[in-house]
Design a protein around this motif. Structure first.
Motif, PDB file in Angstrom:
ATOM      1  N   MET A   1       0.844  -1.191   0.000  1.00  0.00           N
ATOM      2  CA  MET A   1       0.000   0.000   0.000  1.00  0.00           C
ATOM      3  C   MET A   1       0.882   1.246   0.000  1.00  0.00           C
ATOM      4  N   SER A   2       0.603   2.168  -0.903  1.00  0.00           N
ATOM      5  CA  SER A   2       1.368   3.407  -0.948  1.00  0.00           C
ATOM      6  C   SER A   2       1.074   4.234   0.304  1.00  0.00           C
ATOM      7  N   LEU A   3       1.961   5.169   0.597  1.00  0.00           N
ATOM      8  CA  LEU A   3       1.764   6.012   1.778  1.00  0.00           C
ATOM      9  C   LEU A   3       0.512   6.872   1.618  1.00  0.00           C
ATOM     10  N   VAL A   4       0.220   7.285   0.391  1.00  0.00           N
ATOM     11  CA  VAL A   4      -0.995   8.070   0.144  1.00  0.00           C
ATOM     12  C   VAL A   4      -2.237   7.258   0.514  1.00  0.00           C
ATOM     13  N   LYS A   5      -2.274   5.999   0.063  1.00  0.00           N
ATOM     14  CA  LYS A   5      -3.419   5.137   0.379  1.00  0.00           C
ATOM     15  C   LYS A   5      -3.477   4.834   1.873  1.00  0.00           C
ATOM     16  N   ALA A   6      -2.300   4.630   2.470  1.00  0.00           N
ATOM     17  CA  ALA A   6      -2.258   4.360   3.907  1.00  0.00           C
ATOM     18  C   ALA A   6      -2.790   5.542   4.698  1.00  0.00           C
ATOM     19  N   LYS A   7      -2.428   6.750   4.277  1.00  0.00           N
ATOM     20  CA  LYS A   7      -2.908   7.946   4.978  1.00  0.00           C
ATOM     21  C   LYS A   7      -4.410   8.127   4.792  1.00  0.00           C
ATOM     22  N   LEU A   8      -4.931   7.745   3.621  1.00  0.00           N
ATOM     23  CA  LEU A   8      -6.370   7.822   3.396  1.00  0.00           C
ATOM     24  C   LEU A   8      -7.103   6.831   4.294  1.00  0.00           C
ATOM     25  N   ALA A   9      -6.574   5.597   4.369  1.00  0.00           N
ATOM     26  CA  ALA A   9      -7.172   4.594   5.254  1.00  0.00           C
ATOM     27  C   ALA A   9      -7.079   5.039   6.701  1.00  0.00           C
ATOM     28  N   ASN A  10      -5.956   5.694   7.044  1.00  0.00           N
ATOM     29  CA  ASN A  10      -5.776   6.197   8.396  1.00  0.00           C
ATOM     30  C   ASN A  10      -6.778   7.298   8.714  1.00  0.00           C
ATOM     31  N   LEU A  11      -7.046   8.161   7.751  1.00  0.00           N
ATOM     32  CA  LEU A  11      -8.025   9.230   7.942  1.00  0.00           C
ATOM     33  C   LEU A  11      -9.405   8.649   8.238  1.00  0.00           C
ATOM     34  N   LEU A  12      -9.771   7.613   7.508  1.00  0.00           N
ATOM     35  CA  LEU A  12     -11.060   6.961   7.737  1.00  0.00           C
ATOM     36  C   LEU A  12     -11.106   6.318   9.122  1.00  0.00           C
ATOM     37  N   ALA A  13      -9.984   5.704   9.521  1.00  0.00           N
ATOM     38  CA  ALA A  13      -9.920   5.082  10.852  1.00  0.00           C
ATOM     39  C   ALA A  13     -10.049   6.136  11.950  1.00  0.00           C
ATOM     40  N   ARG A  14      -9.420   7.292  11.752  1.00  0.00           N
ATOM     41  CA  ARG A  14      -9.504   8.355  12.745  1.00  0.00           C
ATOM     42  C   ARG A  14     -10.929   8.877  12.886  1.00  0.00           C
ATOM     43  N   ARG A  15     -11.601   8.999  11.773  1.00  0.00           N
ATOM     44  CA  ARG A  15     -12.985   9.473  11.818  1.00  0.00           C
ATOM     45  C   ARG A  15     -13.907   8.449  12.472  1.00  0.00           C
ATOM     46  N   ARG A  16     -13.595   7.180  12.256  1.00  0.00           N
ATOM     47  CA  ARG A  16     -14.478   6.131  12.784  1.00  0.00           C
ATOM     48  C   ARG A  16     -14.228   5.831  14.251  1.00  0.00           C
ATOM     49  N   PHE A  17     -12.944   5.831  14.653  1.00  0.00           N
ATOM     50  CA  PHE A  17     -12.605   5.361  16.003  1.00  0.00           C
ATOM     51  C   PHE A  17     -12.108   6.462  16.942  1.00  0.00           C
ATOM     52  N   GLY A  18     -11.818   7.640  16.413  1.00  0.00           N
ATOM     53  CA  GLY A  18     -11.190   8.681  17.216  1.00  0.00           C
ATOM     54  C   GLY A  18     -11.997   9.164  18.403  1.00  0.00           C
ATOM     55  N   GLY A  19     -13.312   9.039  18.348  1.00  0.00           N
ATOM     56  CA  GLY A  19     -14.137   9.540  19.440  1.00  0.00           C
ATOM     57  C   GLY A  19     -14.695   8.474  20.342  1.00  0.00           C
ATOM     58  N   ARG A  20     -14.064   7.332  20.397  1.00  0.00           N
ATOM     59  CA  ARG A  20     -14.623   6.196  21.139  1.00  0.00           C
ATOM     60  C   ARG A  20     -14.035   6.004  22.531  1.00  0.00           C
ATOM     61  N   GLY A  21     -13.355   6.983  23.056  1.00  0.00           N
ATOM     62  CA  GLY A  21     -12.803   6.840  24.395  1.00  0.00           C
ATOM     63  C   GLY A  21     -11.722   5.786  24.483  1.00  0.00           C
ATOM     64  N   LEU A  22     -10.863   5.733  23.475  1.00  0.00           N
ATOM     65  CA  LEU A  22      -9.797   4.751  23.427  1.00  0.00           C
ATOM     66  C   LEU A  22      -8.733   5.022  24.487  1.00  0.00           C
ATOM     67  N   HIS A  23      -7.960   3.990  24.790  1.00  0.00           N
ATOM     68  CA  HIS A  23      -6.784   4.164  25.636  1.00  0.00           C
ATOM     69  C   HIS A  23      -5.873   5.197  24.958  1.00  0.00           C
TER      70      HIS A  23
END
Length: 239
Positions: A1-23
């Motif tokens: 996976m290119s870094l561009v694609k990885a950063k896009l997947a990371n952005l989606l992960a941040r939007r999905r999981f960032g507000g869940r009270g994670l450790h």
């Protein structure tokens, strides 16, 4: 996976999981790709070199019994910055595995379980680039914990020293014969580069050996003009 694609997947992960009270360590892991630029000089990058010892070689059935890692900054191994912990696998350790790493059931009786250990390891890893020998094997165990505990996989850039060996150490193999495959084993590379391996098959010992091998291969990459992160990713990034 290119870094561009990885950063896009990371952005989606941040939007999905960032507000869940994670450790806090898991929350910080969602920021692991921030500031990572392919044009960065390799010397400006920070790496954590990891090794795991397990109950066996089946990623689905086996479990981790030890985690070891060292940090590499500006091309130097920081021996004072290491991570080492035994892990309670929650199952028996086969005798064949004990013969390899010497970790007996009594040694891990009071150890913490993998989810707790990997949570602390995330704190040690931070945003650094993860490096491992046969990285997909180690990554499988990490991601099993990450997905089960947080719902997402490890977000750091991951490099494999086996892939790097095939690209910068071995002769070209255009027909895919892989006749030199054994030359990328840890023992073979340590011997090639004159690296002593007194603590072979301990997690921290193997992590240190891998880090020194990584140093030697970085020098070879630099000798042919590979001085940027993008050059390193081209030869070693786990897809």
């Amino acid at each position: 996976m290119s870094l561009v694609k990885a950063k896009l997947a990371n952005l989606l992960a941040r939007r999905r999981f960032g507000g869940r009270g994670l450790h806090p360590h898991a929350l910080a892991n969602l920021e692991a790709l921030e500031g990572l630029d392919p044009a960065l000089p390799i010397d400006a990058c920070r790496f954590v070199v990891l090794d795991l010892e397990t109950t066996g070689l089946d990623p689905e059935k086996d479990r981790v019994v030890s985690v070891g890692a060292v940090r590499l900054v500006e091309g130097r191994v920081r021996l004072g910055e290491s991570f080492r912990e035994l892990v309670n696998p929650g199952r028996d350790i086969p005798a064949v595995a004990v013969k390899v790493h010497g970790i007996t059931p009594d040694k891990i009786a009071g150890a913490r379980h993998g989810a707790q250990v990997f949570e602390d390891f995330l704190g040690f890893l931070g945003r650094d680039i993860l490096v491992a020998h046969y990285a997909n094997f180690d990554l499988h165990f990490i991601n099993r914990v990450m997905l089960g505990r947080y719902g997402f996989s490890l977000q750091n850039l991951v490099l494999d020293t086996v892939l790097m060996c095939q690209a910068v150490v071995l002769a070209s193999d255009p027909y895919g014969i892989n006749r030199h495959q054994k030359a990328c084993r840890l023992e073979a590379l340590a011997k090639r580069f004159g690296i002593a391996a007194p603590e072979r098959h301990t997690a921290l010992g193997d992590a240190l050996i891998t880090a020194m091998i990584f140093q030697r291969m970085l020098a070879r990459l630099e000798a042919v003009g590979g001085t940027r992160l993008k050059d390193l990713m081209r030869v070693a990034q786990v897809k």
